[in-house]
Design a protein around this motif. Structure first.
Motif, PDB file in Angstrom:
ATOM      1  N   GLY A  10       0.627  -1.301   0.024  1.00 45.47           N
ATOM      2  CA  GLY A  10       0.037  -0.047  -0.016  1.00 45.47           C
ATOM      3  C   GLY A  10       0.816   1.381   0.026  1.00 45.47           C
ATOM      4  N   GLN A  11       2.219   1.121  -0.017  1.00 44.04           N
ATOM      5  CA  GLN A  11       2.878   2.302  -0.126  1.00 44.04           C
ATOM      6  C   GLN A  11       3.674   2.354  -1.415  1.00 44.04           C
ATOM      7  OE1 GLN A  11       3.371   4.560   2.502  1.00 44.04           O
ATOM      8  NE2 GLN A  11       1.400   3.278   3.474  1.00 44.04           N
ATOM      9  N   PHE A  61       5.576  -6.593  -5.119  1.00 42.48           N
ATOM     10  CA  PHE A  61       5.345  -5.358  -5.685  1.00 42.48           C
ATOM     11  C   PHE A  61       4.635  -5.337  -6.875  1.00 42.48           C
ATOM     12  CE2 PHE A  61       9.505  -6.605  -7.432  1.00 42.48           C
ATOM     13  CZ  PHE A  61       9.286  -6.053  -8.676  1.00 42.48           C
ATOM     14  N   GLN A  62       4.172  -4.096  -7.181  1.00 43.23           N
ATOM     15  CA  GLN A  62       3.452  -3.703  -8.362  1.00 43.23           C
ATOM     16  C   GLN A  62       4.298  -2.455  -9.117  1.00 43.23           C
ATOM     17  OE1 GLN A  62      -0.816  -3.462  -7.697  1.00 43.23           O
ATOM     18  NE2 GLN A  62      -1.085  -5.009  -9.024  1.00 43.23           N
TER      19      GLN A  62
END
Length: 284
Positions: A10-11, A61-62
């Protein structure tokens, strides 16, 4: 070394890309809150040195659009001779290049889906090399143009074809649908003219090669693009120029081959990488 913007837990982070994952770098450079800030300071070399020997911080991660806060994105249209011929209007090579703006909100990242809107299903692909300006300037000569490039990346300049025909003199509407295109996966520092002069760009849809050409055939080479654009506007660090797409976009087939959910588009340039995106319908 390659640098990307990505999200994890979310970061949003930026960092160096490795085979094992990401090395977050923003905590080591509080003066650069985003990757764009590091580009504006012309300090990608420092980022690379800081990543040497560091452990991976994120394996899950994305990818995000590589510079999601890029303030100015200019695209060069119809920049290969065969692409000009695709229009079948009998026109000779134009004296001046076609230009139009795109906005960062129209782009997503590597391995993220491009979004086909419900209003129109003529979503098309355009594989392109994008350059990121590292040193600003006005009236830049072609001889000096490459000195102003900080990095290279790839672009799928996704277009809603029917919407580029809504007005007589512009294509802005069809070029700026949210998440209709992608830029990434990462930035590759620009260090050698051969990275552009010898580059071959290939676009595949579901494994089928649709576009395949070399940048040396562009009607307006990158040096000329920088010279021309900097004549009427001061280029600033962090500006992105999307340099033009070869022949073979889906609209030019008979019948057209527009993108649909489940399709996968890959854009590849040796020395930069592969930008890959699926397609999904927008949920409204």
């Amino acid at each position: 070394m390659k640098f990307a913007t990505y999200t994890a837990s979310g970061q949003t982070h930026y960092g160096a890309v490795t085979d094992a994952g990401m090395i977050a770098l923003e905590t080591a450079f509080p003066q650069y809150p985003t990757l764009l800030d590091a580009v504006r300071a012309n300090d990608l070399e420092a980022l690379g040195k800081a990543a040497e020997g560091k452990d991976v911080t994120h394996k899950e991660f994305q990818y995000e659009m590589v510079l999601p806060n890029a303030p100015r994105i200019l695209c060069v249209g119809v920049n290969f001779p065969d692409r000009n011929a695709e229009y079948k209007d009998g026109s000779a090579q134009p004296k001046y290049m076609s230009l139009f703006p795109r906005f960062a909100s129209g782009f997503t990242g590597h391995e993220r889906n491009l979004v086909r809107p419900p209003e129109n299903h003529t979503l098309d692909y355009e594989g392109e090399v994008a350059i990121v300006i590292g040193k600003g300037g006005r009236r830049i000569s072609q001889d000096d143009a490459y000195d102003h490039i900080a990095a290279l990346t790839l672009c799928n300049e996704g277009t809603i074809r029917d919407w580029v025909r809504h007005a007589k003199f512009n294509v802005t509407q069809g070029k700026n649908w949210d998440n209709s295109g992608s830029i990434g996966p990462w930035l590759v520092p620009f260090t050698d003219a051969k990275q552009l002069d010898d580059a071959r760009i290939v676009t595949r849809v579901n494994g089928e090669t649709r576009q395949d050409d070399v940048l040396s055939r562009m009607m307006f080479p990158v040096r000329r693009e920088i010279e021309y654009i900097s004549t009427f506007m001061t280029l600033q660090p962090g500006d992105i120029i999307i340099t033009g797409t070869p022949t073979g976009a889906g609209a030019r087939f008979d019948p057209p081959k527009y993108l649909k959910p489940g399709d996968v588009v890959e854009i590849e340039v040796e020395g930069i990488g592969i930008l890959r995106n699926g397609i999904e319908d927008e949920v409204v």
